[in-house]
Design a protein around this motif. Sequence first.
Motif, PDB file in Angstrom:
ATOM      1  N   VAL A 146     -26.284  78.823  15.221  1.00  4.36           N
ATOM      2  CA  VAL A 146     -25.052  78.061  15.439  1.00  4.36           C
ATOM      3  C   VAL A 146     -23.988  78.603  14.506  1.00  4.36           C
ATOM      4  O   VAL A 146     -24.199  78.722  13.303  1.00  4.36           O
ATOM      5  CB  VAL A 146     -25.269  76.561  15.171  1.00  4.36           C
ATOM      6  CG1 VAL A 146     -23.951  75.796  15.317  1.00  4.36           C
ATOM      7  CG2 VAL A 146     -26.312  75.997  16.120  1.00  4.36           C
ATOM      8  N   CYS A 147     -22.822  78.960  15.057  1.00  2.45           N
ATOM      9  CA  CYS A 147     -21.725  79.479  14.241  1.00  2.45           C
ATOM     10  C   CYS A 147     -21.141  78.374  13.379  1.00  2.45           C
ATOM     11  O   CYS A 147     -20.983  77.241  13.830  1.00  2.45           O
ATOM     12  CB  CYS A 147     -20.611  80.025  15.129  1.00  2.45           C
ATOM     13  SG  CYS A 147     -21.076  81.470  16.087  1.00  2.45           S
ATOM     14  N   SER A 148     -20.798  78.718  12.158  1.00  2.00           N
ATOM     15  CA  SER A 148     -20.151  77.760  11.271  1.00  2.00           C
ATOM     16  C   SER A 148     -18.665  78.035  11.118  1.00  2.00           C
ATOM     17  O   SER A 148     -17.876  77.132  10.886  1.00  2.00           O
ATOM     18  CB  SER A 148     -20.812  77.775   9.893  1.00  2.00           C
ATOM     19  OG  SER A 148     -20.777  79.077   9.335  1.00  2.00           O
ATOM     20  N   SER A 149     -18.264  79.322  11.272  1.00  2.00           N
ATOM     21  CA  SER A 149     -16.849  79.678  11.129  1.00  2.00           C
ATOM     22  C   SER A 149     -16.510  80.779  12.118  1.00  2.00           C
ATOM     23  O   SER A 149     -16.734  81.950  11.847  1.00  2.00           O
ATOM     24  CB  SER A 149     -16.557  80.157   9.704  1.00  2.00           C
ATOM     25  OG  SER A 149     -17.430  81.221   9.358  1.00  2.00           O
ATOM     26  N   PRO A 150     -16.020  80.422  13.303  1.00  2.00           N
ATOM     27  CA  PRO A 150     -15.718  81.419  14.326  1.00  2.00           C
ATOM     28  C   PRO A 150     -14.614  82.379  13.903  1.00  2.00           C
ATOM     29  O   PRO A 150     -13.772  82.044  13.080  1.00  2.00           O
ATOM     30  CB  PRO A 150     -15.281  80.578  15.531  1.00  2.00           C
ATOM     31  CG  PRO A 150     -14.805  79.300  14.936  1.00  2.00           C
ATOM     32  CD  PRO A 150     -15.673  79.066  13.728  1.00  2.00           C
ATOM     33  N   SER A 151     -14.660  83.551  14.480  1.00  2.00           N
ATOM     34  CA  SER A 151     -13.650  84.566  14.186  1.00  2.00           C
ATOM     35  C   SER A 151     -12.282  84.125  14.666  1.00  2.00           C
ATOM     36  O   SER A 151     -12.147  83.581  15.754  1.00  2.00           O
ATOM     37  CB  SER A 151     -14.045  85.878  14.880  1.00  2.00           C
ATOM     38  OG  SER A 151     -12.961  86.770  14.879  1.00  2.00           O
ATOM     39  N   PRO A 152     -11.241  84.365  13.873  1.00  2.00           N
ATOM     40  CA  PRO A 152      -9.884  84.011  14.314  1.00  2.00           C
ATOM     41  C   PRO A 152      -9.472  84.742  15.576  1.00  2.00           C
ATOM     42  O   PRO A 152      -8.637  84.275  16.316  1.00  2.00           O
ATOM     43  CB  PRO A 152      -9.005  84.412  13.121  1.00  2.00           C
ATOM     44  CG  PRO A 152      -9.936  84.498  11.953  1.00  2.00           C
ATOM     45  CD  PRO A 152     -11.260  84.927  12.516  1.00  2.00           C
ATOM     46  N   GLY A 153     -10.083  85.911  15.824  1.00  2.00           N
ATOM     47  CA  GLY A 153      -9.690  86.692  16.972  1.00  2.00           C
ATOM     48  C   GLY A 153     -10.548  86.487  18.195  1.00  2.00           C
ATOM     49  O   GLY A 153     -10.431  87.219  19.164  1.00  2.00           O
ATOM     50  N   GLU A 154     -11.406  85.487  18.180  1.00  2.00           N
ATOM     51  CA  GLU A 154     -12.311  85.298  19.310  1.00  2.00           C
ATOM     52  C   GLU A 154     -11.529  84.917  20.561  1.00  2.00           C
ATOM     53  O   GLU A 154     -10.488  84.271  20.501  1.00  2.00           O
ATOM     54  CB  GLU A 154     -13.361  84.234  18.987  1.00  2.00           C
ATOM     55  CG  GLU A 154     -12.829  82.881  18.558  1.00  2.00           C
ATOM     56  CD  GLU A 154     -12.424  81.994  19.720  1.00  2.00           C
ATOM     57  OE1 GLU A 154     -12.838  82.283  20.865  1.00  2.00           O
ATOM     58  OE2 GLU A 154     -11.698  81.037  19.495  1.00  2.00           O
ATOM     59  N   THR A 155     -12.069  85.290  21.732  1.00  2.00           N
ATOM     60  CA  THR A 155     -11.425  84.966  22.991  1.00  2.00           C
ATOM     61  C   THR A 155     -12.351  84.241  23.941  1.00  2.00           C
ATOM     62  O   THR A 155     -11.925  83.850  25.010  1.00  2.00           O
ATOM     63  CB  THR A 155     -10.932  86.251  23.686  1.00  2.00           C
ATOM     64  OG1 THR A 155     -12.036  87.133  23.902  1.00  2.00           O
ATOM     65  CG2 THR A 155      -9.880  86.946  22.848  1.00  2.00           C
ATOM     66  N   PHE A 156     -13.609  84.064  23.585  1.00  2.00           N
ATOM     67  CA  PHE A 156     -14.530  83.339  24.444  1.00  2.00           C
ATOM     68  C   PHE A 156     -14.596  81.892  23.974  1.00  2.00           C
ATOM     69  O   PHE A 156     -15.012  81.608  22.866  1.00  2.00           O
ATOM     70  CB  PHE A 156     -15.937  83.953  24.407  1.00  2.00           C
ATOM     71  CG  PHE A 156     -16.890  83.311  25.385  1.00  2.00           C
ATOM     72  CD1 PHE A 156     -17.017  83.823  26.651  1.00  2.00           C
ATOM     73  CD2 PHE A 156     -17.624  82.198  25.027  1.00  2.00           C
ATOM     74  CE1 PHE A 156     -17.882  83.244  27.561  1.00  2.00           C
ATOM     75  CE2 PHE A 156     -18.489  81.608  25.930  1.00  2.00           C
ATOM     76  CZ  PHE A 156     -18.610  82.129  27.196  1.00  2.00           C
ATOM     77  N   SER A 157     -14.158  80.980  24.806  1.00  2.00           N
ATOM     78  CA  SER A 157     -14.097  79.578  24.418  1.00  2.00           C
ATOM     79  C   SER A 157     -15.431  78.896  24.654  1.00  2.00           C
ATOM     80  O   SER A 157     -16.080  79.105  25.676  1.00  2.00           O
ATOM     81  CB  SER A 157     -13.008  78.856  25.219  1.00  2.00           C
ATOM     82  OG  SER A 157     -11.741  79.418  24.950  1.00  2.00           O
ATOM     83  N   TYR A 158     -15.813  78.077  23.698  1.00  2.00           N
ATOM     84  CA  TYR A 158     -17.005  77.249  23.844  1.00  2.00           C
ATOM     85  C   TYR A 158     -16.590  75.903  24.412  1.00  2.00           C
ATOM     86  O   TYR A 158     -15.716  75.236  23.867  1.00  2.00           O
ATOM     87  CB  TYR A 158     -17.695  77.064  22.492  1.00  2.00           C
ATOM     88  CG  TYR A 158     -18.693  75.927  22.475  1.00  2.00           C
ATOM     89  CD1 TYR A 158     -19.839  75.987  23.262  1.00  2.00           C
ATOM     90  CD2 TYR A 158     -18.480  74.803  21.694  1.00  2.00           C
ATOM     91  CE1 TYR A 158     -20.752  74.950  23.258  1.00  2.00           C
ATOM     92  CE2 TYR A 158     -19.396  73.759  21.679  1.00  2.00           C
ATOM     93  CZ  TYR A 158     -20.529  73.838  22.467  1.00  2.00           C
ATOM     94  OH  TYR A 158     -21.427  72.807  22.457  1.00  2.00           O
TER      95      TYR A 158
END
Length: 411
Positions: A354-366
């Motif tokens: 489980v991610c705790s701090s997603p990348s600021p540049g992510e483009t895949f929405s959960y």
Amino acid sequence: MLQGAIRICPTGCFCARTSAGARRQSLRSCGPCASAATLVLPLLLLASNVCGASSADDAAWPVCDNRAYRDEEIEPGGLRLLGVKESPLGDFPVAPAAATDEHFFQQLRSVWSDDCPRIMVQLGVQPAPGRFRNWSSAALWLHYFNHSGLVLAVDAVDDYLGHFEDALRASPLARRVEITGASGSHTGTDSAGMRATMVRAAVAAEGHGARAKERPVSFDAAGGSKVLAADDVMRSCQQSAAGDAPDARDERHPCARILRRMAQPEPLEYLAPVRTFDDIWKRDLQSRHVDFLRVDLGAAGMNTMLRKGFKKIISAREVSVLAFRVDEMWTKADLQAVVEWLDESEYFSMFRLVCSSPSPGETFSYHGPGGAGTGPTTYLPISGVEFSKVIDWDRMPLPQDVLSFDLRQPD
């Protein structure tokens, strides 16, 4: 490479292409990197959106595009990996597994088409606690893959199967699915080849095939002992109803039906035939390819059960993605033995985190429930690692989920 389609935990990533002959032929940087251990996230790429003809006995069952050229060295071939190099997540999980498969199915749907029949199998359908009580992997699968195919739910406890069946019949998905269970068959108004079937069986390392007789179901307990399933289930539901879990009497909770049965004069008992999964695969799936196989049995000796009871389907590489739950019944040696066994059949294994701090540049929405233990998720490789030095079993919280991917498929 569709690298923007996956949500990445912390910043920076590396992309690697693998094939049957070499797991990492090329590696190129696609962002800044931190320092720690390698984290790899699977990206299963499709060659096209066309279904080919099947070579199985049932010629009417088409082959999805991601399996049409599984043994050929073509481009794009093998499994492509996308993830974070030298991630601060370290070498092993430091938090328990995600509560559901929600985010993984979202990721999978972004790279797998839903225009051909797919098979999903869940072994052990006891629902998650609390607000996730109806979020079984089998039910979630139908939100993402419901064009056609089959969902097979297997459990030794008929009340758990009945709960899954009732929840599915009451859901909006029921109109798209032909449901077969203890309550008979139901064909949805918009059903076009999608089926859901319930099978009552106790999965074991050794079975009795088609001649298997029904026997009292028992669960493994700590210390090598066993307890009758009926006693364990009744005790659990009684404690939930008497404690701080009012949901236990909610009709959407499996304990509601169990508490009603406990009030009847007939004693509660669970009976089921003992079968290997290879037996179930042959009898109930006609040895067809399984796209996603989820194993969550909470049993002792899973090392032996997987290597003996799943031997035929794994050696034939008739599973695209195998997911299994590692809990307190496992040992470090068990997990190492299973991963190395899967390596021999060219399956690449990873912890799901489980991610705790997603990348600021992510483009895949959960899209899904928030809170701890839900999502988004990412992955940490364990195939090929030096277990004795890398995996600190005493510090790793349980349960954990392991996903194993067939490296020979061009998706």
